[in-house]
Design an enzyme around this catalytic site. Sequence first.
Site, PDB file in Angstrom:
ATOM      1  N   ASN A  11       7.350   7.571  -3.994  1.00  0.00           N
ATOM      2  CA  ASN A  11       5.973   7.933  -3.645  1.00  0.00           C
ATOM      3  C   ASN A  11       6.047   9.157  -2.742  1.00  0.00           C
ATOM      4  O   ASN A  11       6.386   9.039  -1.570  1.00  0.00           O
ATOM      5  CB  ASN A  11       5.312   6.752  -2.917  1.00  0.00           C
ATOM      6  CG  ASN A  11       3.937   7.112  -2.370  1.00  0.00           C
ATOM      7  OD1 ASN A  11       3.362   8.140  -2.744  1.00  0.00           O
ATOM      8  ND2 ASN A  11       3.412   6.275  -1.491  1.00  0.00           N
ATOM      9  N   TRP A  12       5.741  10.311  -3.315  1.00  0.00           N
ATOM     10  CA  TRP A  12       5.876  11.562  -2.550  1.00  0.00           C
ATOM     11  C   TRP A  12       4.756  11.734  -1.532  1.00  0.00           C
ATOM     12  O   TRP A  12       4.817  12.624  -0.701  1.00  0.00           O
ATOM     13  CB  TRP A  12       5.880  12.762  -3.498  1.00  0.00           C
ATOM     14  CG  TRP A  12       7.094  12.850  -4.389  1.00  0.00           C
ATOM     15  CD1 TRP A  12       8.114  11.931  -4.507  1.00  0.00           C
ATOM     16  CD2 TRP A  12       7.420  13.923  -5.284  1.00  0.00           C
ATOM     17  NE1 TRP A  12       9.038  12.371  -5.415  1.00  0.00           N
ATOM     18  CE2 TRP A  12       8.638  13.592  -5.913  1.00  0.00           C
ATOM     19  CE3 TRP A  12       6.793  15.127  -5.620  1.00  0.00           C
ATOM     20  CZ2 TRP A  12       9.243  14.428  -6.860  1.00  0.00           C
ATOM     21  CZ3 TRP A  12       7.386  15.963  -6.559  1.00  0.00           C
ATOM     22  CH2 TRP A  12       8.602  15.614  -7.169  1.00  0.00           C
ATOM     23  N   LYS A  13       3.727  10.931  -1.640  1.00  0.00           N
ATOM     24  CA  LYS A  13       2.544  11.056  -0.773  1.00  0.00           C
ATOM     25  C   LYS A  13       2.043  12.517  -0.824  1.00  0.00           C
ATOM     26  O   LYS A  13       2.158  13.151  -1.866  1.00  0.00           O
ATOM     27  CB  LYS A  13       2.864  10.611   0.648  1.00  0.00           C
ATOM     28  CG  LYS A  13       3.557   9.246   0.689  1.00  0.00           C
ATOM     29  CD  LYS A  13       3.586   8.654   2.059  1.00  0.00           C
ATOM     30  CE  LYS A  13       4.458   7.414   2.037  1.00  0.00           C
ATOM     31  NZ  LYS A  13       4.290   6.591   3.210  1.00  0.00           N
ATOM     32  N   HIS A  99      -2.195   1.368  -2.310  1.00  0.00           N
ATOM     33  CA  HIS A  99      -1.234   1.657  -1.233  1.00  0.00           C
ATOM     34  C   HIS A  99      -1.935   1.444   0.106  1.00  0.00           C
ATOM     35  O   HIS A  99      -3.127   1.712   0.244  1.00  0.00           O
ATOM     36  CB  HIS A  99      -0.726   3.098  -1.364  1.00  0.00           C
ATOM     37  CG  HIS A  99       0.434   3.377  -0.460  1.00  0.00           C
ATOM     38  ND1 HIS A  99       0.273   3.641   0.884  1.00  0.00           N
ATOM     39  CD2 HIS A  99       1.764   3.392  -0.695  1.00  0.00           C
ATOM     40  CE1 HIS A  99       1.477   3.817   1.423  1.00  0.00           C
ATOM     41  NE2 HIS A  99       2.395   3.672   0.490  1.00  0.00           N
ATOM     42  N   GLU A 101      -1.964   3.089   2.703  1.00  0.00           N
ATOM     43  CA  GLU A 101      -2.619   4.287   3.254  1.00  0.00           C
ATOM     44  C   GLU A 101      -3.981   4.502   2.606  1.00  0.00           C
ATOM     45  O   GLU A 101      -4.915   5.006   3.242  1.00  0.00           O
ATOM     46  CB  GLU A 101      -1.698   5.509   3.079  1.00  0.00           C
ATOM     47  CG  GLU A 101      -0.528   5.428   4.056  1.00  0.00           C
ATOM     48  CD  GLU A 101       0.763   6.069   3.575  1.00  0.00           C
ATOM     49  OE1 GLU A 101       0.732   6.900   2.652  1.00  0.00           O
ATOM     50  OE2 GLU A 101       1.821   5.714   4.142  1.00  0.00           O
ATOM     51  N   GLU A 169       4.830  -4.176   0.360  1.00  0.00           N
ATOM     52  CA  GLU A 169       5.104  -3.183   1.396  1.00  0.00           C
ATOM     53  C   GLU A 169       4.508  -3.644   2.720  1.00  0.00           C
ATOM     54  O   GLU A 169       3.301  -3.444   2.961  1.00  0.00           O
ATOM     55  CB  GLU A 169       4.484  -1.839   1.021  1.00  0.00           C
ATOM     56  CG  GLU A 169       4.999  -1.250  -0.269  1.00  0.00           C
ATOM     57  CD  GLU A 169       4.862   0.263  -0.296  1.00  0.00           C
ATOM     58  OE1 GLU A 169       5.882   0.926  -0.435  1.00  0.00           O
ATOM     59  OE2 GLU A 169       3.734   0.767  -0.133  1.00  0.00           O
ATOM     60  N   GLY A 175       7.430   3.923   6.787  1.00  0.00           N
ATOM     61  CA  GLY A 175       7.657   5.140   7.571  1.00  0.00           C
ATOM     62  C   GLY A 175       8.112   4.900   8.998  1.00  0.00           C
ATOM     63  O   GLY A 175       8.101   5.822   9.814  1.00  0.00           O
ATOM     64  N   SER A 215      10.516   1.759   4.426  1.00  0.00           N
ATOM     65  CA  SER A 215      11.761   2.250   5.040  1.00  0.00           C
ATOM     66  C   SER A 215      13.008   1.878   4.249  1.00  0.00           C
ATOM     67  O   SER A 215      14.066   1.653   4.833  1.00  0.00           O
ATOM     68  CB  SER A 215      11.868   1.768   6.498  1.00  0.00           C
ATOM     69  OG  SER A 215      10.810   2.319   7.261  1.00  0.00           O
ATOM     70  N   GLY A 236       9.150   6.008   0.070  1.00  0.00           N
ATOM     71  CA  GLY A 236       8.416   7.180   0.541  1.00  0.00           C
ATOM     72  C   GLY A 236       9.388   8.249   1.018  1.00  0.00           C
ATOM     73  O   GLY A 236       9.884   9.063   0.242  1.00  0.00           O
ATOM     74  N   GLY A 237       9.695   8.224   2.311  1.00  0.00           N
ATOM     75  CA  GLY A 237      10.509   9.272   2.934  1.00  0.00           C
ATOM     76  C   GLY A 237      11.797   9.586   2.188  1.00  0.00           C
ATOM     77  O   GLY A 237      12.117  10.764   1.957  1.00  0.00           O
TER      78      GLY A 237
END
Length: 252
Positions: A11-13, A99, A101, A169, A175, A215, A236-237
Site C-alpha cells: 500500500n503505497w498510500k 483502510h 486511514e 491491521e 506506521g 509495521s 505500507g512503509g
Amino acid sequence: MSARRILIAGNWKMNGLSADATALAGGLAEKLKGAGAVNFEMLVCPPAVLIPVVAKAIAGSTMQLGGQDCHMNAKGAHTGDTAAAMLKDAGCGYVIVGHSERRTDHAETDAIVNAKAAAAHANGLIAVICIGETEAQRDAGKTLDVNGSQIAGSVPEGSTAANTVIAYEPVWAIGTGRTPTSAEVQDVHAFIRAELAKKIGAGEAAKTRILYGGSMNPKNAKELLALADVDGGLIGGASLKVDDFWAVATSA
Ligand code: PEP
C-alpha cells in the site's frame, strides 16, 4: 500445507511521483521475472493517478495491480472519487477498501466499506477489506469484539474466497514500528476466520486469505508469515523500497 496462496500487498498510500513509481514497480517486476516460480503473489497499490504508470512498468510480469479505494456508486457526481469500473479499466485486479486511514480521514463506516467492497465485486475486482482495532479498544479488551463487528458489517453478501481478501491491521501498529506478538496475531486471525465463516460459510472462510498489516518489515515478516492463519501481508512503509518489499515477499 494451506491451499491459500500467500499475498504480499504493498500500500503505497500518498507517496511517489511518476519516476518513483516507474522505478519501484519496474524494479519489483524485474525481480519477479528473474525469480521464476515463486510461492507467493505480489500486489502493488499505488495512488490512483499513478496506476497507468505502474501498469506500464509491470507489463509482462506477474505483479498484480490494485487501487487504494473505490467509490460505492458506479458513476456520477462524486468529485475526486474513483469508480471500481475505472480501476478495472486501468488494469487493476484488486482494490483496498476500509483502510483505517480512510475510516478515520473520511469517516468511512462499516456500511460504506461494505458498499465499496460490493462495488468492487460487481466490477470483477478482488476487495481487500481492512479491519482492525485502535489502541484504546485494545487497551479496553475489545480487540475481538471490534474485529468481529467489522467483519459482520464490512463484508458484503456474495463475498467468496475468490473475490475477497481480509486485512487485519491493528490501527496502533500501522506506521509505528510496533506489532502484536505472533501469538496475538494468530489468535486474532483464527477468530476472524471463524467470524468470516458465520458470514460466508466455513468452506469459503477456510479458503479466504487473511493478511496481517501493521509495521511488517524484512525483520519480522518471516515469523508473521509462518503463522497458520496468516496468508500474507499488507505493507505500507516497507513496500516503498524494492529491496525491503522483495525481502518481505521472499521470507514467505
Ligand atoms: C498500512 O498502512 O496498510 C500499513 C500496514 O502500513 P505500515 O506497514 O507502514 O505499518
